[in-house]
Design a protein around this motif. Structure first.
Motif, PDB file in Angstrom:
ATOM      1  N   HIS A 121      -8.368  11.836 -26.551  1.00  0.00           N
ATOM      2  CA  HIS A 121      -9.673  12.194 -27.125  1.00  0.00           C
ATOM      3  C   HIS A 121      -9.910  13.702 -27.180  1.00  0.00           C
ATOM      4  O   HIS A 121     -10.870  14.165 -27.784  1.00  0.00           O
ATOM      5  CB  HIS A 121     -10.814  11.487 -26.365  1.00  0.00           C
ATOM      6  CG  HIS A 121     -11.041  12.005 -24.977  1.00  0.00           C
ATOM      7  ND1 HIS A 121     -10.551  11.376 -23.857  1.00  0.00           N
ATOM      8  CD2 HIS A 121     -11.710  13.089 -24.528  1.00  0.00           C
ATOM      9  CE1 HIS A 121     -10.908  12.032 -22.777  1.00  0.00           C
ATOM     10  NE2 HIS A 121     -11.611  13.083 -23.164  1.00  0.00           N
ATOM     11  N   HIS A 148     -16.258  21.335 -29.345  1.00  0.00           N
ATOM     12  CA  HIS A 148     -16.099  20.474 -28.176  1.00  0.00           C
ATOM     13  C   HIS A 148     -17.417  19.757 -27.845  1.00  0.00           C
ATOM     14  O   HIS A 148     -17.423  18.559 -27.539  1.00  0.00           O
ATOM     15  CB  HIS A 148     -15.622  21.293 -26.967  1.00  0.00           C
ATOM     16  CG  HIS A 148     -14.149  21.518 -26.945  1.00  0.00           C
ATOM     17  ND1 HIS A 148     -13.250  20.532 -26.607  1.00  0.00           N
ATOM     18  CD2 HIS A 148     -13.402  22.619 -27.235  1.00  0.00           C
ATOM     19  CE1 HIS A 148     -12.016  21.013 -26.667  1.00  0.00           C
ATOM     20  NE2 HIS A 148     -12.086  22.275 -27.039  1.00  0.00           N
ATOM     21  N   GLU A 165     -10.523  17.969 -17.063  1.00  0.00           N
ATOM     22  CA  GLU A 165     -10.789  16.542 -17.175  1.00  0.00           C
ATOM     23  C   GLU A 165      -9.817  15.737 -16.319  1.00  0.00           C
ATOM     24  O   GLU A 165     -10.186  14.701 -15.748  1.00  0.00           O
ATOM     25  CB  GLU A 165     -10.703  16.109 -18.641  1.00  0.00           C
ATOM     26  CG  GLU A 165     -11.214  14.707 -18.859  1.00  0.00           C
ATOM     27  CD  GLU A 165     -11.653  14.454 -20.295  1.00  0.00           C
ATOM     28  OE1 GLU A 165     -11.753  13.271 -20.663  1.00  0.00           O
ATOM     29  OE2 GLU A 165     -11.892  15.431 -21.032  1.00  0.00           O
ATOM     30  N   THR A 178     -19.811  10.231 -26.917  1.00  0.00           N
ATOM     31  CA  THR A 178     -20.686   9.708 -25.859  1.00  0.00           C
ATOM     32  C   THR A 178     -21.825   8.883 -26.446  1.00  0.00           C
ATOM     33  O   THR A 178     -22.208   7.835 -25.894  1.00  0.00           O
ATOM     34  CB  THR A 178     -21.252  10.880 -25.035  1.00  0.00           C
ATOM     35  OG1 THR A 178     -20.174  11.694 -24.564  1.00  0.00           O
ATOM     36  CG2 THR A 178     -22.036  10.372 -23.833  1.00  0.00           C
ATOM     37  N   ARG A 230     -17.629  15.682 -28.408  1.00  0.00           N
ATOM     38  CA  ARG A 230     -17.828  14.867 -27.211  1.00  0.00           C
ATOM     39  C   ARG A 230     -19.191  14.188 -27.234  1.00  0.00           C
ATOM     40  O   ARG A 230     -19.348  13.054 -26.770  1.00  0.00           O
ATOM     41  CB  ARG A 230     -17.702  15.746 -25.961  1.00  0.00           C
ATOM     42  CG  ARG A 230     -16.333  16.367 -25.764  1.00  0.00           C
ATOM     43  CD  ARG A 230     -15.258  15.346 -25.415  1.00  0.00           C
ATOM     44  NE  ARG A 230     -15.526  14.700 -24.150  1.00  0.00           N
ATOM     45  CZ  ARG A 230     -15.186  15.193 -22.958  1.00  0.00           C
ATOM     46  NH1 ARG A 230     -14.556  16.371 -22.900  1.00  0.00           N
ATOM     47  NH2 ARG A 230     -15.437  14.538 -21.859  1.00  0.00           N
ATOM     48  N   PRO A 253     -18.256  17.367 -19.482  1.00  0.00           N
ATOM     49  CA  PRO A 253     -18.047  18.221 -20.669  1.00  0.00           C
ATOM     50  C   PRO A 253     -18.711  19.588 -20.534  1.00  0.00           C
ATOM     51  O   PRO A 253     -18.122  20.617 -20.915  1.00  0.00           O
ATOM     52  CB  PRO A 253     -18.680  17.398 -21.797  1.00  0.00           C
ATOM     53  CG  PRO A 253     -18.638  15.989 -21.317  1.00  0.00           C
ATOM     54  CD  PRO A 253     -18.859  16.068 -19.839  1.00  0.00           C
TER      55      PRO A 253
END
Length: 831
Positions: free
Chosen positions: A310, A746, A289, A754, A750, A772
């Motif tokens: 995050h 994950h 990331e 989102t 995420r 991701p």
């Protein structure tokens, strides 16, 4: 908390670097103290009843681990040249430190038993001198084939192979002794094919090769991960950070294990190779990331804070769930598996802590020019082949959701059917590849002989003579003078034979006729008790043992059995006519006792005590098996159980098992039950954690589905391909649980973030197959490829782990990236 940790990492960077270096150095200093342990006996706790009885039986009957040396000549082993080589190896073995010379078995170290005259037996060395002619060699063959204890044990039934059994004091010396024997064999001009095998050699040899493998696999895994990270990020200083995390995690964990005094078993030897790929997982998420978000001129500190902000929660939960998966192994009753689970679990949490503290500190410390250079050389990730493949996968997952769901249901049904076909089996010799010299030796010698694997069936009398002895002493004392009665008390500390001898001596001193008569009566009573207590001189008991041996032989499961009955029958034959018609048990206990007394005149009188105790209260049947597989040993145990159920043991007898082949069955059964308990408990714990993490029963259930499919599919395939369920396979269940849920955490975490930003599920899922999705795919590739060096290992357990771990990573990532979007599409209102 995460803000405080980030502040510490960034503001006190030198503390972080020096603290990690110092801790690593301290733990590395513990590594030279390493102790290797490959004894399957230690798979059971020290207080396990089967293990306790096994060791008691070994001590009671003076049974020792033995190296089996075999010579094969397809033209026949009974030639002067082959026999001379056999004697040379046998004589050399007798000179080695660690060898129990008096129990060594070879043609030149055992007795030939013949009739010298009516009622007289002659004991002479079977091969005192090497036969100089073919005629003398043929006579030697005739002599061997007359003795059941030797035939098909020391020389094969086809006459093409001969064996030497080399008993050793310490099984940990077996590999060293085997190498000395091999060196001597290599110095001979023998044209025979020589082989060395036996469970002690296999176990000790595995320890040696395991140590070598530890030094090869972990560095290769590290190199593989480094290459993959370089392909992804194209910047050596940048990718050095996750490599430092992985190396520090491995070194600290292994140093702690060794420093705390734990031995390195087959399971704990895999800790390094397990942790190396797993330890970089969180680092790759952060680095991936960071590479996507950072641009020249940006504040590294702010980018790091945003990314860790995050990622902290999903990384924490993935680490905790993986740790729970491994810590669940501590519920198994297998000590090495408990240690493995505990330290891998510790290593995973250690990797998380080091990642959270070290990676931010490291990235902030990098020269901005280095980061700018990375951006210049880094290809546009949105246009990479990986990005394209992930987008295509996203489109596939988002379309035909119901069809995908039906497909996964069929896969699950297929997997459950495969799981029902799994067979539990293990064998230390099978830990080596098919072409390994130990596997070859095992195959060849077991093709020729009755078997090189041992199991011991121990029969015991449940009626101790002590009660009858005390009663007889009390009766005699009641009618004797006080002085004589007091003397009788001293007999209670003596054995029965010693007490009778002491009474016999005392009778010569006595003058009181009343005391003398009472003492004579006492001696007669004790002699009767002595005769009755010697259970294994009773013909009917020996007949039962002979019947059991015949039944096992007819079954085909046992290559050969040796027992007290074979000794008695052989001696009885020579005492009578020497003809085979007299190869039978005497009709009376006195006849049996006479045969045993004669046997003790041999050159190896102590061999008798390998089959019976001096008080004749316990006896042992030595079973030779051509296979060390658990399935075959279990079949033998069931065979004996069925025979005893149909033909009850003589009154007052019971039986139990000893031997390594049997212990392997015991710990395998304990492992399977323990693994099932640990898997169920870990599954429930992880499910609760998922519900708490997502604060949603629906999301908690979704997170568990990929790992459920992955576990069932992997183990279903094991059943379908016929791979035995052994120790490495069993342990992989917890690893699958711990790692398979990581990708789901994950993805779902995420996806929810989102969705909150976009307000549209379809849009959120499209975004998920950008950065991701690439991060998840990178992690799956890094971990899977990190285990591939194991595929080149010479040891089967390592190959097994490598294949299945790579498969687990690939399957769990695919299931996560396909199944979750499909289900989320179908359950839009709920998610």
């Amino acid at each position: 908390m995460k803000a405080w940790v980030l502040h510490l990492a960034i503001a006190r960077r030198k503390w972080v670097f020096w603290g990690l270096a110092l801790l690593t150095a301290v733990m590395v200093a513990q590594l030279p103290r390493i102790q290797i342990d490959t004894d399957p006996e230690n798979m059971l706790p020290a207080d396990n009843q089967a293990r306790i009885f096994h060791n008691q039986a070994r001590e009671t009957f003076a049974m020792h681990d033995a190296i089996v040396v075999g010579a094969v000549n397809n033209d026949g082993i009974y030639t002067p040249e082959s026999l001379a080589a056999l004697k040379s190896v046998s004589d050399f073995a007798a000179t080695l430190d660690g060898v129990i010379v008096q129990d060594l078995m070879s043609l030149s170290a055992v007795d030939n038993i013949t009739q010298e005259g009516p009622g007289t037996i002659r004991f002479e060395w079977m091969m005192k001198q090497v036969p100089e002619t073919s005629e003398k060699a043929a006579q030697l063959r005739s002599n061997v084939e007359r003795l059941p204890l030797l035939f098909n044990t020391l020389v094969s039934e086809d006459g093409k192979a001969a064996a030497i059994y080399v008993p050793i004091i310490d099984k940990n010396q077996s590999y060293a002794i085997a190498r000395q024997l091999q060196a001597h064999i290599d110095s001979l001009s023998s044209t025979d094919q020589w082989h060395i095998t036996g469970l002690p050699v296999a176990e000790d040899r595995f320890g040696y090769e395991m140590f070598v493998q530890m030094g090869i696999s972990a560095p290769l895994a590290s190199l593989m991960i480094f290459v993959l990270l370089f392909i992804f990020f194209r910047n050596v200083p940048f990718i050095t950070a996750p490599m430092i995390v992985a190396m520090a995690t491995v070194l600290i964990t292994m140093g702690l294990l060794i420093g705390m005094g734990f031995t390195v078993h087959i399971m704990s030897s895999m800790i390094a190779i397990f942790l190396m790929p797993i330890a970089v997982v969180d680092s790759v998420h952060i680095m991936s990331e960071f590479a996507d978000r950072y641009r020249p001129g940006m504040s590294v500190k702010e980018v790091i804070k945003e990314i860790v902000g995050h990622l902290f929660t999903p990384m924490l939960y993935t680490s905790v769930t993986s740790t729970v998966g491994f810590l669940s192994l501590m519920l198994t009753p297998i000590p090495p598996v408990q240690i493995f689970g505990a330290f891998v679990g510790f290593g995973i949490m250690l990797a998380f802590v080091i990642t959270i503290v070290f990676i931010p500190a490291y990235l902030v410390s990098l020269n901005p020019a280095t980061l700018d250079k990375m951006q210049q050389h880094l290809p546009d990730e949105t246009q990479s082949k990986l990005a394209g493949a992930v987008r295509k996968l996203g489109k596939l997952a988002g379309s035909h959701a119901k069809l995908w769901l039906m497909g996964f249901m069929l896969i699950f049904a297929f997997s459950v059917w495969g799981i029902s076909k799994i067979q539990i089996n293990d064998n230390p010799v099978r830990w080596f590849k098919q072409d390994h010299q130990l596997r070859v030796a095992d195959r060849v010698l077991n093709d020729h002989f009755a078997g090189t694997y041992d199991a011991f069936l121990v029969l015991q009398s449940t009626t101790a003579p002590n009660t009858a002895i005390n009663r007889a002493l009390e009766t005699a004392a009641s009618s004797m003078s006080s002085a004589s009665a007091n003397w009788l008390k001293s007999l209670k500390t003596l054995g029965l034979d010693q007490a009778i001898s002491a009474i016999d001596d005392k009778l010569f001193e006595m003058t009181d006729s009343t005391d003398q008569a009472a003492l004579e009566q006492l001696m007669m009573s004790l002699e009767q008790i002595n005769r009755d207590s010697k259970v294994f001189t009773q013909p009917e008991v020996l007949e039962y043992m002979a019947g059991l041996q015949a039944h096992m032989q007819q079954s085909g499961l046992v290559g050969k059995s040796n027992s007290l009955t074979d000794v008695v029958k052989t001696v009885n034959r020579e005492l009578r006519s020497g003809e085979q018609s007299d190869y039978q048990l005497p009709a009376t206990a006195n006849g049996v006792a006479q045969a045993l007394l004669q046997y003790q005149s041999s050159h190896r009188p102590d061999d008798l005590w390998h089959f019976v105790t001096p008080d004749y209260q316990q006896s042992l049947l030595w079973l030779q098996l051509t296979s060390g597989d658990n399935q075959d040993m279990t079949a033998v145990v069931d065979l004996v159980d069925d025979y005893v159920a149909t033909n009850p043991l003589p009154e007052g007898l019971r039986y139990d098992w000893a031997g390594k082949a049997y212990l392997n069955v015991v710990w395998q059964q304990a492992m399977v039950a323990g693994m099932l308990d640990s898997l169920i408990s870990a599954f429930i714990t992880v499910f609760i954690m998922m519900v708490i993490l997502f604060r949603s029963l629906v999301y908690g259930t979704l997170a568990m589905l990929p790992l459920t499919i992955t576990i069932s599919l992997i183990y279903g395939l094991i059943g379908w391909i016929g791979k035995d369920y052994d120790m490495p396979i069993a342990v992989l269940s917890s690893l699958t649980l711990g790692l398979s849920v990581d990708f789901a955490i994950h993805f779902l975490e995420r996806a929810r973030d989102t969705y909150r930003n976009t307000g549209n599920l379809r849009t959120a899922l499209q975004v998920m197959f950008e950065e991701p999705g690439r991060a998840i795919s990178r992690n799956a590739i890094v971990i899977a490829m990190g285990f591939t060096p194991l595929l080149f290992a010479p040891l089967v357990p390592y190959i097994t782990v490598g294949i299945f771990l790579a498969s687990i990573m690939a399957v769990s990532a695919l299931v996560t990236l396909i199944m979750l979007p499909a289900l989320m599409t179908l359950l839009q209102r709920r998610v």
